[in-house]
Design a protein around this motif. Structure first.
Motif, short mmCIF file in Angstrom:
data_model
loop_
_atom_site.label_atom_id
_atom_site.label_comp_id
_atom_site.label_asym_id
_atom_site.label_seq_id
_atom_site.Cartn_x
_atom_site.Cartn_y
_atom_site.Cartn_z
N SER A 124 0.83 -1.19 0.00
CA SER A 124 0.00 0.00 0.00
C SER A 124 0.87 1.25 0.00
O SER A 124 1.84 1.34 0.74
CB SER A 124 -0.85 -0.02 1.26
N THR A 125 0.51 2.20 -0.83
CA THR A 125 1.26 3.46 -0.85
C THR A 125 0.43 4.55 -0.19
O THR A 125 0.31 5.65 -0.68
CB THR A 125 1.58 3.87 -2.30
N ASP A 126 -0.17 4.20 0.93
CA ASP A 126 -1.12 5.13 1.52
C ASP A 126 -0.49 6.22 2.37
O ASP A 126 -1.18 7.00 2.96
CB ASP A 126 -2.19 4.36 2.33
N SER A 127 0.83 6.28 2.45
CA SER A 127 1.43 7.37 3.20
C SER A 127 2.63 7.93 2.45
O SER A 127 3.57 7.20 2.17
CB SER A 127 1.89 6.91 4.57
N ARG B 247 5.93 1.58 5.32
CA ARG B 247 4.59 1.27 4.81
C ARG B 247 4.23 -0.19 5.10
O ARG B 247 3.09 -0.51 5.43
CB ARG B 247 4.49 1.57 3.32
N LYS C 248 3.40 -0.39 8.75
CA LYS C 248 2.07 0.18 9.01
C LYS C 248 0.98 -0.75 8.45
O LYS C 248 -0.07 -0.93 9.07
CB LYS C 248 1.97 1.56 8.37
N TRP C 249 1.27 -1.36 7.31
CA TRP C 249 0.30 -2.26 6.70
C TRP C 249 -0.01 -3.44 7.63
O TRP C 249 -1.15 -3.84 7.80
CB TRP C 249 0.84 -2.75 5.36
N SER D 178 9.39 2.63 2.28
CA SER D 178 8.68 1.41 1.88
C SER D 178 8.61 0.45 3.06
O SER D 178 7.60 -0.22 3.27
CB SER D 178 9.35 0.76 0.66
N HIS E 96 -6.49 -1.95 4.75
CA HIS E 96 -5.48 -2.79 4.12
C HIS E 96 -5.78 -3.06 2.66
O HIS E 96 -6.05 -4.15 2.26
CB HIS E 96 -5.30 -4.08 4.89
N LEU F 29 6.10 7.77 4.77
CA LEU F 29 6.82 6.58 5.23
C LEU F 29 7.72 6.00 4.14
O LEU F 29 7.41 6.09 2.95
CB LEU F 29 5.82 5.49 5.66
#
Ligand SMILES: Cc1ncc(COP(=O)(O)O)c(C=O)c1O
Length: 502
Positions: A58-61, A69, A72-73, A66, A501, A64
């Motif tokens: 996920s590239t949701d931030s 991420r 966090k994932w 990689s 997620h 962060l």
């Protein structure tokens, strides 16, 4: 949601399905079957983790890395049950319609005994050395106490040595530290499944270490004598399969007593597994965090430290913690015992980040040295309460006609709910888990332990009787189709999982 990765270097498909760090059922969302087509029963070897590029998550931030991420994932994906529980915790007085937690492996039966002991005047000492930087392995007075404690309770043939002890903040940190110091990035540990699934994160998040599963079956076939039996043949098969796919296996993880099965390995089995590891020059991490939670008198537990001779002492590393056996998962105390000084020192070096406060070290030494209290007060009472709680839940399960496995150790019963799934898929298992959660009871589903057969659940019984009764009543309602939510078309059953997620 990213549950599937192709490892560019090995061509292996690796499946990332997180389990909670708090040891509750994780949420992988629906459509699991679709996203993990390499079903375990079709493909004997399946690997966990990522050895290669990380940017596929996920590239949701934008803030962060990689790695950040991925970390966090794991959190987002794994903690849904636990987060939901914390927003709506059951409380007799304040929130009687809140969620009953039969998912987290904690012993909530002895808080009265512990709080009385931990508030006695001998527990608080403040002196300069306790406020200063410590020896990162732990203060000597504590390591001496841990060595004496383990010698006694593990029945070691000779006194264990303080120089082989490193103390730190819990079993999770120890997995993380051992993974990092024993393996290169992308290397792996063998682990029999089902297993306490959070180990996946423990070894991966810092160390980038993967797990190779040794899948065990509920079916008793061949030379097996009980369900989910581990044998050397199964270890050999998994190791050969990993080798043939180019995956370097560095060690074997054994949990004894086992979580979630509650199995106890016999002396003979332990020797065989250690012999296997020695033949292949594998490290063995023996996780004994439930060693004092064997509540059935007839169950014969033996610690690996009780062996007259370890087959490969330089590659055998034992872990214990107070989280389970002393019902103190919030205190964060764990210990490593290894004769290998390189390993002890490398782990100690990481204790700069995982160390214990001097005051807690003092308290733990006081606790562990109080053999009278442990032997005459705490352990007998704890075992009596565990046994009563176990009886309460197992009788309920029998009355419901639900098969289960439980061998008199640990805090959990491994429950077979396969007959309640409309189809034998992990998607169905997840739906059933959600129906329980919607009906305000949290369990852990088998996929979180990488069980290869959909429909198994872990039920934690180490809680007060009235909570167990209420929890079991809610389970019964779901299974009998009588819960409000199970019939309610607007229930979250039909909604997307709430984790981020994707
Ligand atoms: C088998 C096993 N090992 C280790 C741990 C982690 O223990 P800690 O809370 O000390 O980090 C757990 C927690 O559930 C566990 O079940």
């Amino acid at each position: 949601m990213f549950t599937h990765l192709k490892n560019e270097s090995t061509g292996l498909t690796t499946c990332l399905i997180p389990a909670s760090t708090q040891d509750v059922g994780s949420s992988c969302g629906n459509g699991l079957e679709k996203e993990c087509p390499g079903k375990p029963d079709q493909k004997p070897l399946e690997l966990y983790g990522v050895g290669g590029p990380t940017a596929m998550f996920s590239t949701d931030s934008p803030y962060l890395s990689s790695r950040g991420r991925i970390i966090k994932w794991f959190w987002d994906s794994a903690e849904e049950g636990y987060r939901t529980y914390h927003m709506d915790e059951y409380d007799e007085d304040k929130n009687p319609s809140g969620i009953i937690n039969l998912g987290t492996s904690e012993n909530k039966l002895c808080f009265d005994l512990l709080s009385r002991r931990l508030t006695q005047s001998d527990m608080l000492r403040v002196e300069p050395s306790l406020l200063q930087y410590p020896d990162w392995r732990g203060h000597l007075f504590l390591r001496e106490e841990v060595a004496r404690f383990l010698s006694f309770y593990c029945k070691s043939p000779a006194p264990l040595k303080p120089e082989n002890v490193v103390v730190l903040n819990g079993g999770a940190s120890l997995f993380s530290a051992l993974g990092t110091v024993l393996c290169e990035v992308g290397e792996a540990f063998l682990i029999p499944t089902p297993y306490y699934g959070a180990i996946t994160q423990h070894v991966y998040l810092y160390g980038n270490v993967r797990l190779v599963y040794v899948y065990l079956d509920s079916e008793v076939t061949g030379l097996d004598t009980h369900p989910f039996q581990l044998t050397v043949e199964k270890l050999e098969t998994a190791l050969q399969a990993a080798n043939s796919e180019g995956v370097k296996v560095k060690g074997l993880i054994l949990i004894n007593p086992q979580n979630p099965l509650g199995d106890i390995y016999s002396l003979g089995e332990l020797q065989e597994f250690l012999g296997f590891a020695k033949r292949h020059k594998l490290h063995v991490i023996v996780d004994e965090v439930y060693m004092l939670s064997v509540f059935e008198e007839s169950a014969m537990y033996c610690s690996v430290l009780s062996l007259e001779r370890l087959p490969d002492p330089q590659r055998t590393h034992v872990m214990w913690a107070t989280s389970k056996d002393f019902g103190m998962s919030g205190l964060r105390f764990g210990t490593l015992y290894t004769e290998n000084q390189d390993v002890a020192i490398a782990v100690a070096s990481l204790c700069r980040y995982h160390g214990l406060s001097g005051l807690v070290q003092y308290q733990m030494a006081q606790l562990l040295r109080d053999r009278d209290w442990i032997n005459q007060v705490y352990l007998p009472e704890n075992h009596t309460r565990l046994k009563a709680a176990h009886t309460c839940v197992s009788e309920e399960l029998r009355a419901l006609g639900i098969p289960f496995l439980s061998r008199g150790a640990g805090f959990f019963i491994w429950v077979d709910l396969r007959k309640y799934l409309r189809e034998g898929t992990f998607g169905e298992e997840m739906l059933l888990w959600r129906r329980f959660l919607d009906n305000k009871v949290l369990l852990s589903f088998g996929k979180a332990f990488e069980c290869k057969e959909p429909g198994w659940f872990r039920l934690v019984f180490s809680d007060k009787a009235h909570r167990l009764r209420l929890g079991m009543q809610r389970i019964r309602q779901v299974l009998e189709g009588k819960s409000q939510v199970a019939e309610d078309p607007s229930s979250c059953l039909n909604q997307e999982p709430s984790g981020q997620h994707r």
